[in-house]
Design a protein around this motif. Structure first.
Motif, PDB file in Angstrom:
ATOM      1  N   THR A 128       1.618   8.331   5.659  1.00 19.15           N
ATOM      2  CA  THR A 128       0.662   8.081   4.580  1.00 19.15           C
ATOM      3  C   THR A 128       1.394   7.833   3.270  1.00 19.15           C
ATOM      4  O   THR A 128       1.020   6.941   2.494  1.00 19.15           O
ATOM      5  CB  THR A 128      -0.292   9.272   4.420  1.00 19.15           C
ATOM      6  N   ASN A 131       2.857   4.325   3.176  1.00 17.09           N
ATOM      7  CA  ASN A 131       1.792   3.333   3.028  1.00 17.09           C
ATOM      8  C   ASN A 131       1.179   3.371   1.635  1.00 17.09           C
ATOM      9  O   ASN A 131       0.801   2.332   1.076  1.00 17.09           O
ATOM     10  CB  ASN A 131       0.715   3.555   4.093  1.00 17.09           C
ATOM     11  N   ALA A 135       0.907   0.302  -1.007  1.00 14.18           N
ATOM     12  CA  ALA A 135      -0.380  -0.103  -1.571  1.00 14.18           C
ATOM     13  C   ALA A 135      -0.368  -0.057  -3.093  1.00 14.18           C
ATOM     14  O   ALA A 135      -0.876  -0.974  -3.760  1.00 14.18           O
ATOM     15  CB  ALA A 135      -1.489   0.792  -1.022  1.00 14.18           C
ATOM     16  N   VAL A 247      -5.433   4.033   2.452  1.00 13.36           N
ATOM     17  CA  VAL A 247      -4.438   4.611   3.355  1.00 13.36           C
ATOM     18  C   VAL A 247      -5.013   5.872   3.963  1.00 13.36           C
ATOM     19  O   VAL A 247      -5.968   6.455   3.448  1.00 13.36           O
ATOM     20  CB  VAL A 247      -3.120   4.944   2.615  1.00 13.36           C
ATOM     21  N   LEU A 264      -2.712   1.560   7.032  1.00 18.59           N
ATOM     22  CA  LEU A 264      -2.867   0.877   5.748  1.00 18.59           C
ATOM     23  C   LEU A 264      -3.969  -0.164   5.897  1.00 18.59           C
ATOM     24  O   LEU A 264      -3.925  -1.007   6.790  1.00 18.59           O
ATOM     25  CB  LEU A 264      -1.549   0.197   5.363  1.00 18.59           C
ATOM     26  N   SER A 276       4.609  -6.567  -0.662  1.00 13.51           N
ATOM     27  CA  SER A 276       5.081  -5.227  -0.323  1.00 13.51           C
ATOM     28  C   SER A 276       6.415  -4.925  -0.989  1.00 13.51           C
ATOM     29  O   SER A 276       7.314  -5.765  -1.005  1.00 13.51           O
ATOM     30  CB  SER A 276       5.233  -5.091   1.193  1.00 13.51           C
ATOM     31  N   GLY A 303       2.059  -5.718   6.104  1.00 11.45           N
ATOM     32  CA  GLY A 303       2.200  -4.324   5.718  1.00 11.45           C
ATOM     33  C   GLY A 303       3.174  -3.550   6.587  1.00 11.45           C
ATOM     34  O   GLY A 303       3.494  -2.398   6.291  1.00 11.45           O
TER      35      GLY A 303
END
Length: 425
Positions: A128, A131, A135, A247, A264, A276, A303
């Motif tokens: 998490t 990601n 994000a 996420v 994601l 990214s 991603g």
């Protein structure tokens, strides 16, 4: 029971808990009625049969699925097959023949309906935290030029705050902590990105994803939502509410297993512009071309970063099979009924003034957990666990009870509250 526990408690309670027979204390008034109601509610529960899809220890009430979900019955056999056949026999051929390479997108499409997303917008992999970093930086790069603020939920899970600080340093933004209840008023023409938690991990408070996303959109800001404590417990509606990025982990209400890969969500309208900060080789348009220049793959695949963690990813894929035939709306209905009933039982069994619920009573403000504040919370939770009721503790004074409707029943809620009452005496 530990000497530390006894020493930490008031004298009368300490004496009471010294007696081995304390779990069998006489029932409080109304206990028979509450147990009968629990039995009736379980008998009428349309989700009760789904408990058979999980492996749970006999005699244990498990109310910690908001930290680690239970093992689903198909995972052991799936992992055994992966290890013995896909890895053991097919070896590297399994990247193609067993579908290892496409697992991040395939499993993402299994998660998508659980958060209200159409296919092609969710990719699975990494943690998490990783990601979230992708994000936030991508959102900052998409934001309107000249904006300088990154609004962050002031009560966020600490890692989210750490990641936000790092992303802000990279992108020239300034982090502004904000109470989610006041976040809409804080959004202005200087706000670039808004990071919020759908459900507060301490209190179980549910925040207004639809309203706050609409407010951010009206202010010209980009939203990033952390769904760790909502996905799999209640409807999210990322597409319906025009969320930009989201996420979440998969080891809580999605039952993917310890350390299972996160996901994601990249809204389709943002995929072409998603830049990214971690342009890894598996997110390349031609990953096996091994070219020195990076060209992002189309869609949510951009991603991806590095080689997928196949063993935990395929365990997650098997775990998600338990959702076949499940309505997330039915899960939400049962979650609210369970938490209502648990609070009713706590009020009946626990002496007044011993615990305080910090989870909102209003359904529209409640996730799928109940948080109780009490003195000596750490030792109280240890004693609950020793008696077969597993929740968790958060310092300094919080007992958390997560209700996963696919395997928690009303008799579980009643027993947990009754056990808590016995501890307080």
């Amino acid at each position: 029971m530990s000497d530390t526990f006894r020493a930490a408690l008031p004298g009368a309670l300490r004496t009471h808990l010294s007696e081995p027979s304390s779990p069998a204390l006489p029932d409080a008034p109304g206990a028979a009625d509450l147990r009968a109601r629990a039995a009736e509610l379980d008998a009428a529960d349309e989700l009760a049969a789904f408990r058979e899809r999980f492996t749970l220890p006999e005699g244990v009430v498990y109310l910690d699925g908001n930290s680690l979900g239970a093992l689903s019955v198909g995972v052991r056999d799936r992992l055994a097959h992966v290890a013995s056949h896909e890895w053991g026999e097919l070896l590297i051929r399994s990247w193609d023949e067993s579908g290892w390479w496409t697992a991040p997108e395939r499993i993402g499409d299994k998660i998508a309906p659980l958060i209200g997303a159409a296919a092609g917008q969710v990719v699975v992999g990494d943690s998490t935290s990783v990601n979230l970093f992708k994000a936030l930086v991508a959102a900052a790069r998409l934001a309107a030029p000249g904006r300088t603020r990154l609004l962050v939920d002031a009560a966020t899970f600490p890692t989210d705050g750490y990641i936000a600080q790092s992303a802000a340093r990279m992108t020239g933004l300034t982090v502004t902590p904000v109470d989610p209840a006041q976040a809409a008023q804080a959004m202005d023409e200087d706000t670039a990105v808004v990071l919020l938690n759908h459900v507060d991990y301490r209190t179980g408070r549910l925040h207004d994803l639809a309203g706050l996303t609409a407010a951010a959109r009206a202010a010209g800001a980009i939203t990033v939502w952390d769904l760790c404590h909502s996905a799999g417990a209640l409807p999210v509606g990322v597409d319906a509410h025009a969320v930009d990025f989201a996420v979440g982990c998969t080891y809580k209400y999605l039952n993917g297993g310890p350390g299972s890969p996160a996901y994601l969500y990249i809204a389709e309208r943002h995929q072409a512009g998603f830049d990214s900060p971690l342009p890894g080789w598996t997110g390349h348009a031609d990953p096996f071309g091994m070219t020195p220049a990076y060209e992002a793959a189309p869609g949510a695949t951009r991603g991806r970063v590095g080689t997928p963690d196949i063993l935990s990813m395929l365990a997650l894929e098997s775990a998600l099979d338990v959702w076949d035939g499940v309505s997330i709306e039915a899960v939400r209905d049962k979650s609210l009924a369970l938490t209502d009933f648990f609070l009713e039982c706590v009020a009946a069994y626990v002496p007044q003034g011993k615990v305080e619920s910090v989870t909102p009573a209003e359904h529209e403000l409640r996730g799928s957990q109940i948080t109780l504040r009490t003195e000596n919370a750490r030792e109280i939770m240890r004693e609950l666990i020793s008696r077969g009721v597993i929740g968790d503790f958060r310092p300094p004074d919080v007992l958390r009870f997560g209700f996963t409707p696919l395997y928690v029943g009303f008799a579980d809620a009643e027993r947990a509250a009754r056990t808590l009452g016995h501890i307080f005496g």
